[in-house]
Write a protein that holds these residues in place. Sequence first.
Motif, mmCIF file in Angstrom:
data_model
loop_
_atom_site.group_PDB
_atom_site.id
_atom_site.type_symbol
_atom_site.label_atom_id
_atom_site.label_comp_id
_atom_site.label_asym_id
_atom_site.label_seq_id
_atom_site.Cartn_x
_atom_site.Cartn_y
_atom_site.Cartn_z
ATOM 1 N N ARG A 1 -2.045 0.385 4.724
ATOM 2 C CA ARG A 1 -1.369 0.892 3.534
ATOM 3 C C ARG A 1 0.135 0.786 3.735
ATOM 4 N NH1 ARG A 1 -4.899 2.700 0.173
ATOM 5 N NH2 ARG A 1 -3.500 3.889 -1.147
ATOM 6 N N ARG A 2 0.847 0.723 2.615
ATOM 7 C CA ARG A 2 2.308 0.726 2.660
ATOM 8 C C ARG A 2 2.836 1.446 1.425
ATOM 9 N NH1 ARG A 2 4.080 -5.438 1.171
ATOM 10 N NH2 ARG A 2 3.359 -5.396 -0.977
ATOM 11 N N LEU A 3 4.087 1.871 1.493
ATOM 12 C CA LEU A 3 4.698 2.521 0.335
ATOM 13 C C LEU A 3 5.309 1.469 -0.579
ATOM 14 C CD1 LEU A 3 6.474 5.622 1.890
ATOM 15 C CD2 LEU A 3 4.312 5.535 0.659
ATOM 16 N N GLU A 4 5.049 1.620 -1.886
ATOM 17 C CA GLU A 4 5.638 0.731 -2.892
ATOM 18 C C GLU A 4 6.287 1.577 -3.966
ATOM 19 O OE1 GLU A 4 2.720 -1.930 -4.502
ATOM 20 O OE2 GLU A 4 2.330 -2.862 -2.557
ATOM 21 N N LEU A 5 7.411 1.107 -4.459
ATOM 22 C CA LEU A 5 8.128 1.794 -5.532
ATOM 23 C C LEU A 5 7.289 1.772 -6.804
ATOM 24 C CD1 LEU A 5 10.775 3.130 -6.517
ATOM 25 C CD2 LEU A 5 11.577 0.822 -7.080
ATOM 26 N N ASP A 6 7.112 2.929 -7.409
ATOM 27 C CA ASP A 6 6.393 3.030 -8.682
ATOM 28 C C ASP A 6 7.436 3.127 -9.793
ATOM 29 O OD1 ASP A 6 4.902 3.769 -10.937
ATOM 30 O OD2 ASP A 6 3.437 4.847 -9.713
#
Length: 198
Positions: free
Chosen positions: A138-143
Amino acid sequence: RLPAVRRARALAAAGRLGRPRRARAFYTKGLLHNGCHMVDFLSFFLGPLREPRVRARRAAGELDLLARAAGAEVQLLCARAREYSLNEADILFSAGRVRLCDNGRRLEVWRSRPNPWAEGRPQGLGGGTSSGYPSVGRRLELDERLSGPSALGSAMSLMLDEVVGGLDTGKAIGGCPVGEALRTLEFCERAEGLPEER
């Protein structure tokens, strides 16, 4: 009013960003000036800040603090106002991130998503990467849908409009309950009176 901030807080309160892990905020102009706004912002997401500890003390009110809130470590770091103005924060959750950036004018919400680079790789502690760290997939993505102008720069004029409207109509005023504002002020005044840790 303040839609991006309220949307992000609703996500955090519903647990959709996971558990709070760590927060860091930068401020200028002293703890009882812009610092208390950062304490208020962090408290809005994490609940009351507790256990303040002074890590560094420079000019009057320019404190670097450590605190705790909702089980997360919180850092408040004061930059020198004579060099530039800075009011930004970053709150990390187990499945997301809330970031106040652009000197407080923009709020970003980052959400945990599947990492396409990890597809087909072993997950967790049994697998790994060439660096030896486990691949979590998993990774963080800008929403972008949840991110936008914070409107915090216009909060004072919004509050004054509510005060005038409240005086005219007799309705309750302000987006911040008086008890929360007093807790923020008490936290800041208590921290101001603490000695620097050695």
